[in-house]
Design an enzyme around this catalytic site. Structure first.
Site, PDB file in Angstrom:
ATOM      1  N   HIS A 154       9.386   9.693  -4.081  1.00  0.00           N
ATOM      2  CA  HIS A 154       8.710  10.193  -2.882  1.00  0.00           C
ATOM      3  C   HIS A 154       9.031   9.316  -1.666  1.00  0.00           C
ATOM      4  O   HIS A 154       9.437   8.160  -1.794  1.00  0.00           O
ATOM      5  CB  HIS A 154       7.201  10.243  -3.096  1.00  0.00           C
ATOM      6  CG  HIS A 154       6.601   8.887  -3.382  1.00  0.00           C
ATOM      7  ND1 HIS A 154       6.335   7.961  -2.395  1.00  0.00           N
ATOM      8  CD2 HIS A 154       6.234   8.309  -4.544  1.00  0.00           C
ATOM      9  CE1 HIS A 154       5.826   6.869  -2.928  1.00  0.00           C
ATOM     10  NE2 HIS A 154       5.752   7.044  -4.237  1.00  0.00           N
ATOM     11  N   GLU A 201       2.697   8.447 -11.461  1.00  0.00           N
ATOM     12  CA  GLU A 201       2.905   7.005 -11.314  1.00  0.00           C
ATOM     13  C   GLU A 201       2.047   6.266 -12.335  1.00  0.00           C
ATOM     14  O   GLU A 201       1.213   6.871 -13.033  1.00  0.00           O
ATOM     15  CB  GLU A 201       2.549   6.579  -9.884  1.00  0.00           C
ATOM     16  CG  GLU A 201       2.743   5.102  -9.566  1.00  0.00           C
ATOM     17  CD  GLU A 201       4.178   4.616  -9.752  1.00  0.00           C
ATOM     18  OE1 GLU A 201       4.616   4.598 -10.924  1.00  0.00           O
ATOM     19  OE2 GLU A 201       4.818   4.222  -8.763  1.00  0.00           O
TER      20      GLU A 201
END
Length: 433
Positions: free
Chosen positions: A118, A230
């Protein structure tokens, strides 16, 4: 539509009651265990199959130049300095040749996975501002950065990569069948910007077939998958909103693979270890191979080319699980990998890099390799010793011949006979009595 502020407050109260509710965490066995010791199968049928029918996945060396590029570090490049995707190519390679090469194999044996980190998130900027130590100890545990979004800089990074990706897809026929995202806001926002021109934003069920005629461009769905999140736990930036909020905010994303509305995976008291991350990465990679992602892509697509928009920690875990290095990508960086199942056909055709990402097979492979190396070393030592002994005997023989020749030379020069003075083997003069 759900209010994100209410969601944040709800999450805060959940953190306070953390000790009362046993939380779940991923283990190396591919199951989820809570603190009470109970276990449940993750992903139901998919992970039952994953645990009983292990796939030995690794990286192919016949498609992308992966290990050479891994020697670089993300920190040595600027925020908007990305290596071109062509830098991953082998000599005389193009997207057309890669596509032809990949589609020769079954979709269950070979997939090309574009790992996308990202863009810069609010939590990334905060860590830079406060320093890693203070961020980890204090700031990361506050609700200020709950399910962090992209910063302005992060959106610019994604826009830059959107232009880059469009060139590859429009001009050089870079293939893409499916987009899988982590269900956190910063990854969904990254995918929405970076793949804006190819995703089906109007209707997540929209499917269009690309043809040579004047038809609309193909539209690709975005599918959210919990397994590519994550590192779980402690840091609130890695805790997600509930699915009902995400569905109302991003209606073009398919959240059908999400198992619970609330985030039951995140824990305020435990943060995943590398071992747990690697185990979750293996489960996710198996899901990519075992689930029929082609059914969620455009009509006629093979499902072999998948973009996974995720996080630096999870990308590192995937690379480790596949036998690669511990590489941390820059924000918005794209890493193309050719992931193969180790079958005779694939290995003989493409070759593989080093150790696999499988579990127990790695240890046996290392043991066998070690034993072979020891045998070779012993054999080499024996050969060297025998050769050294032979050289020593030859040297002694030659030395003796040279001494005898020297003795005869002395006798000839001095005129000695057998009854007179003689020269011994050491070259000294003696008297014959």
């Amino acid at each position: 539509m759900n209010d994100p502020i209410k969601n944040a407050k709800s999450t805060s109260s959940k953190i306070q009651s953390e000790t009362k509710e046993p939380k779940q965490k991923i283990t190396t066995s591919g199951t989820i265990n809570d603190t009470s010791g109970r276990s449940m199968v993750v992903g139901e049928n998919e992970e039952q199959e994953s645990s009983s029918k292990h796939l030995d996945l690794t990286l192919s060396k016949g498609i992308f130049n992966f290990p050479e590029y891994m020697r670089e570090t993300a920190g040595s490049r600027g925020a908007l300095e990305y290596p071109p995707l062509s830098s991953w190519f082998l000599p005389n390679q193009s997207w057309t040749s890669i596509t032809n090469q990949v589609t020769q194999f079954n979709t269950q044996d070979l997939k090309v996975i574009y790992l996308v980190r990202h863009g810069e998130g609010e939590h990334n900027a905060a860590e830079t501002k406060y320093g890693t130590e203070y961020w980890d100890d204090v700031i990361s545990k506050t609700m200020k950065y709950f399910d962090a979004s992209l910063t302005r800089k992060g959106k610019e990074q994604c826009e830059y990569q959107r232009l880059n990706m469009n060139i590859h897809m429009d001009q050089y026929d870079m293939p893409l069948d499916t987009i899988v995202v982590s269900p956190l806001r910063r990854t969904i926002e990254t995918a929405s910007i970076m793949f804006e021109d190819v995703i089906a934003k109007e209707d997540r069920n929209q499917r269009m077939t690309i043809t040579n005629g004047n038809t609309p461009p193909k539209k690709i769905s975005i599918i959210a998958d919990e397994y590519c999140r994550e590192t779980l736990g402690v840091h609130t930036c890695d805790e997600r909103h509930n699915v009902s909020y995400l569905e109302s905010t991003y209606p073009y994303v398919d959240f059908s693979m999400m198992e619970t509305d609330d985030d039951t995976w995140w824990s305020a008291s435990h943060r995943e270890t590398n071992l747990e991350m690697d185990a979750r990465a293996r489960v996710f990679l198996h899901r990519l191979f075992q689930r029929d992602y082609a059914a969620s892509t455009t009509a006629g697509s093979s499902g072999q080319f998948i973009a996974v928009v995720t996080h630096s920690g999870f990308i590192q875990a995937c690379v480790r699980a596949l036998g690669g290095g511990d590489y941390k990508p820059a924000n918005a960086e794209v890493i193309p990998l050719a992931v193969v199942r180790k079958t005779n056909d694939v290995v003989s055709s493409l070759g593989i890099y080093g150790r696999s990402g499988g579990g127990e097979e790695d240890d046996s492979f290392s043991l066998v390799s070690y034993m072979i190396m020891v045998c070779l070393l012993c054999t080499l030592t024996s050969v060297v010793m025998k050769y050294g002994s032979y050289v020593s005997s030859v040297w002694k023989k030659e030395s003796g011949n040279r001494r005898r020749q020297r003795q005869r030379g002395y006798e000839a020069v001095l005129g000695f006979s057998d009854d007179d003075e003689r020269v011994d083997e050491m070259g000294s003069v003696s008297l014959s009595i």
